[in-house]
Design a protein around this motif. Structure first.
Motif, short mmCIF file in Angstrom:
data_model
loop_
_atom_site.label_atom_id
_atom_site.label_comp_id
_atom_site.label_asym_id
_atom_site.label_seq_id
_atom_site.Cartn_x
_atom_site.Cartn_y
_atom_site.Cartn_z
N THR A 26 -15.97 -29.96 99.60
CA THR A 26 -15.81 -29.00 98.32
C THR A 26 -16.69 -27.98 98.12
OG1 THR A 26 -16.95 -30.77 97.08
CG2 THR A 26 -14.55 -30.89 97.25
N ASN A 27 -17.95 -27.92 99.14
CA ASN A 27 -19.24 -27.07 98.80
C ASN A 27 -19.59 -27.27 97.40
OD1 ASN A 27 -21.25 -25.35 99.53
ND2 ASN A 27 -19.76 -23.57 99.35
N GLY A 28 -19.91 -28.49 96.94
CA GLY A 28 -20.21 -28.77 95.55
C GLY A 28 -21.48 -28.07 95.07
N VAL A 29 -21.37 -27.52 93.68
CA VAL A 29 -22.53 -27.08 93.10
C VAL A 29 -23.22 -28.02 92.04
CG1 VAL A 29 -23.21 -25.37 91.52
CG2 VAL A 29 -21.57 -24.83 93.23
N GLY A 30 -24.43 -28.44 92.43
CA GLY A 30 -25.26 -29.36 91.33
C GLY A 30 -26.06 -28.58 90.46
N TYR A 31 -26.81 -29.31 89.81
CA TYR A 31 -27.53 -28.97 88.69
C TYR A 31 -28.78 -28.13 89.15
CZ TYR A 31 -25.58 -31.83 85.12
OH TYR A 31 -24.42 -32.49 84.20
N LEU A 32 -29.11 -28.40 90.54
CA LEU A 32 -30.31 -27.68 91.00
C LEU A 32 -29.83 -26.40 92.05
CD1 LEU A 32 -32.56 -30.61 91.91
CD2 LEU A 32 -32.63 -29.27 89.83
N ALA A 33 -28.52 -26.07 91.69
CA ALA A 33 -28.08 -25.04 92.76
C ALA A 33 -28.70 -23.59 92.49
CB ALA A 33 -26.54 -24.74 92.57
N ALA A 34 -29.11 -23.46 91.26
CA ALA A 34 -29.92 -22.31 90.83
C ALA A 34 -31.01 -21.74 91.85
CB ALA A 34 -30.46 -22.12 89.41
N LYS A 35 -31.62 -23.04 92.43
CA LYS A 35 -32.78 -22.78 93.05
C LYS A 35 -32.40 -23.21 94.68
CE LYS A 35 -37.67 -24.02 93.85
NZ LYS A 35 -38.67 -24.52 93.57
N TYR A 36 -31.83 -24.31 95.01
CA TYR A 36 -31.24 -24.76 96.12
C TYR A 36 -30.01 -24.42 96.62
CZ TYR A 36 -35.50 -27.14 95.09
OH TYR A 36 -36.75 -27.70 94.64
N GLY A 37 -28.97 -23.90 95.98
CA GLY A 37 -27.83 -23.45 96.27
C GLY A 37 -26.77 -24.56 96.39
N PRO A 38 -25.40 -24.12 96.62
CA PRO A 38 -24.60 -25.37 96.76
C PRO A 38 -24.84 -25.96 97.66
CG PRO A 38 -23.71 -23.10 97.65
CD PRO A 38 -25.10 -23.09 96.88
N MET A 39 -24.02 -27.22 98.18
CA MET A 39 -24.24 -28.28 98.96
C MET A 39 -24.19 -27.62 100.28
SD MET A 39 -25.02 -31.20 99.68
CE MET A 39 -24.86 -32.95 100.75
N GLY A 40 -23.37 -26.77 100.60
CA GLY A 40 -23.11 -25.97 101.99
C GLY A 40 -24.44 -25.54 102.72
N PRO A 126 -35.13 -20.72 88.13
CA PRO A 126 -35.45 -21.81 87.75
C PRO A 126 -34.71 -22.82 88.81
CG PRO A 126 -34.46 -20.41 86.14
CD PRO A 126 -34.55 -19.69 87.33
N ALA A 127 -35.08 -24.05 88.78
CA ALA A 127 -34.56 -24.92 89.56
C ALA A 127 -33.20 -25.39 88.94
CB ALA A 127 -35.51 -26.42 89.43
N MET A 128 -33.02 -25.47 87.75
CA MET A 128 -31.86 -25.77 86.95
C MET A 128 -31.49 -24.78 85.77
SD MET A 128 -30.76 -29.16 84.70
CE MET A 128 -31.76 -29.06 83.20
N VAL A 129 -30.17 -24.53 85.81
CA VAL A 129 -29.86 -23.60 84.75
C VAL A 129 -28.28 -24.03 84.50
CG1 VAL A 129 -28.89 -20.93 84.06
CG2 VAL A 129 -30.90 -21.22 85.43
N ASP A 130 -28.31 -24.45 82.99
CA ASP A 130 -27.13 -25.15 82.62
C ASP A 130 -26.87 -24.29 81.21
OD1 ASP A 130 -25.53 -27.14 81.00
OD2 ASP A 130 -25.09 -27.72 82.94
N PHE A 131 -25.96 -23.43 81.10
CA PHE A 131 -26.06 -22.74 79.99
C PHE A 131 -24.50 -22.69 79.48
CE2 PHE A 131 -25.26 -18.16 78.14
CZ PHE A 131 -25.98 -18.57 76.88
N PHE A 132 -24.05 -23.02 78.24
CA PHE A 132 -22.85 -23.32 77.84
C PHE A 132 -23.01 -22.92 75.93
CE2 PHE A 132 -25.25 -27.13 77.33
CZ PHE A 132 -25.09 -27.47 75.83
#
Length: 209
Positions: A26-40, A126-132
Motif C-alpha cells: 500500500t506504500n503506507g505513510v507512517g508518523y515519521l514519513a516527513a523525514k524518512y518517506g513512505p514505506m516504499g 521534522p521527523a514527525m508532522v501531524d497537523f489537523f
C-alpha cells in the motif's frame, strides 16, 4: 554511529495490526514519513510470488544511478496486483541521539499550514508532522458552534545527532511559530500524543480478538 542502534523509519498508526508486506503493497505513510518517506522509499529489494506461482527476487540497486527498469517499484503501492510479497530487504536508519516532541496550537488552519511551509523553506525537516483541525463538537456529537473552525493542532518531532543540533533547529522553530501566532501546549501534551499514537491500532487489534 557505526555499530550503534538502528531502527525502521516506518511507524504507522496501525502498527499493532500492520504487516511489512501490507505496508509495502500500500506504500503506507507512517508518523515519521516527513523525514524518512513512505514505506516504499525504504524498500531495497523484494521476493515476490507472481500469479503464475513463479518466485521473483529483485536486486538492490543504487538510488542515484540509472540501472534500467526498477522491478522493485512494480510491487510497491499496487496492492498485490502483480504478486504477493513474501520477503523484503528494508533500509535501516541510525537511532537518533536526540528526539524531542512538540504540541503546538495555531489560531487557524492556514496559520499552521503556512508555518509548516516555512519550516520547509528554512530547510527544517521534522521527523514527525501531524497537523489537523479538530471538530468543534461536544460529548454526544452536538455542535458547539456550527461552521466555526476548530483548534488547529500540530504535533511535531525533531531529531538530531546531538542536543546542540536540535537546539539550533528549535530556535528557528519557535521564531516561526511565534510569527504565525502559534502557542506551545507543553511537553506533557506532546509526550502524551507520542505515547498514544498507536492507540487506534491497538483498539482495532483488541476488537478483532
Amino acid at each position: 554511529a557505526q555499530g550503534g542502534a538502528m531502527f525502521v523509519g516506518h511507524d504507522p498508526w496501525s502498527q499493532p495490526v500492520a504487516s511489512v508486506g501490507g505496508a509495502i503493497s500500500t506504500n503506507g505513510v507512517g508518523y515519521l514519513a516527513a523525514k524518512y518517506g513512505p514505506m516504499g522509499r525504504q524498500v531495497l529489494a523484494l521476493e515476490v510470488v507472481l500469479p503464475t506461482g513463479e518466485v521473483v527476487r529483485t536486486r538492490v540497486l543504487p538510488r542515484n544511478v540509472s540501472a534500467g527498469l526498477d522491478m522493485t517499484s512494480l510491487f510497491i503501492g499496487t496492492d498485490g496486483a502483480f504478486g504477493v510479497i513474501t520477503e523484503a530487504t528494508i533500509r535501516l536508519f541510525p537511532q537518533p541521539e536526540e528526539r524531542r516532541h512538540y504540541a503546538l496550537e495555531f489560531p487557524s488552519f492556514p496559520n499552521g499550514f503556512f508555518a509548516i511551509c516555512r519550516f520547509a523553506a528554512e530547510g527544517i525537516v521534522p521527523a514527525m508532522v501531524d497537523f489537523f483541525e479538530e471538530d468543534r463538537t461536544e460529548e454526544g456529537g452536538q455542535s458547539i458552534d456550527p461552521g466555526a473552525p476548530g483548534r488547529a493542532v500540530l504535533h511535531m518531532s525533531l531529531e538530531g545527532s546531538s542536543s546542540m543540533e536540535v537546539d539550533a533547529l528549535e530556535g528557528t522553530i519557535w521564531e516561526i511559530v511565534s510569527n504565525y501566532s502559534g502557542k506551545d501546549l507543553g511537553p506533557e501534551e506532546a509526550q502524551r500524543f507520542w505515547e498514544q499514537r498507536h492507540s487506534s491500532g491497538e483498539n482495532y487489534a483488541e476488537e478483532r480478538r
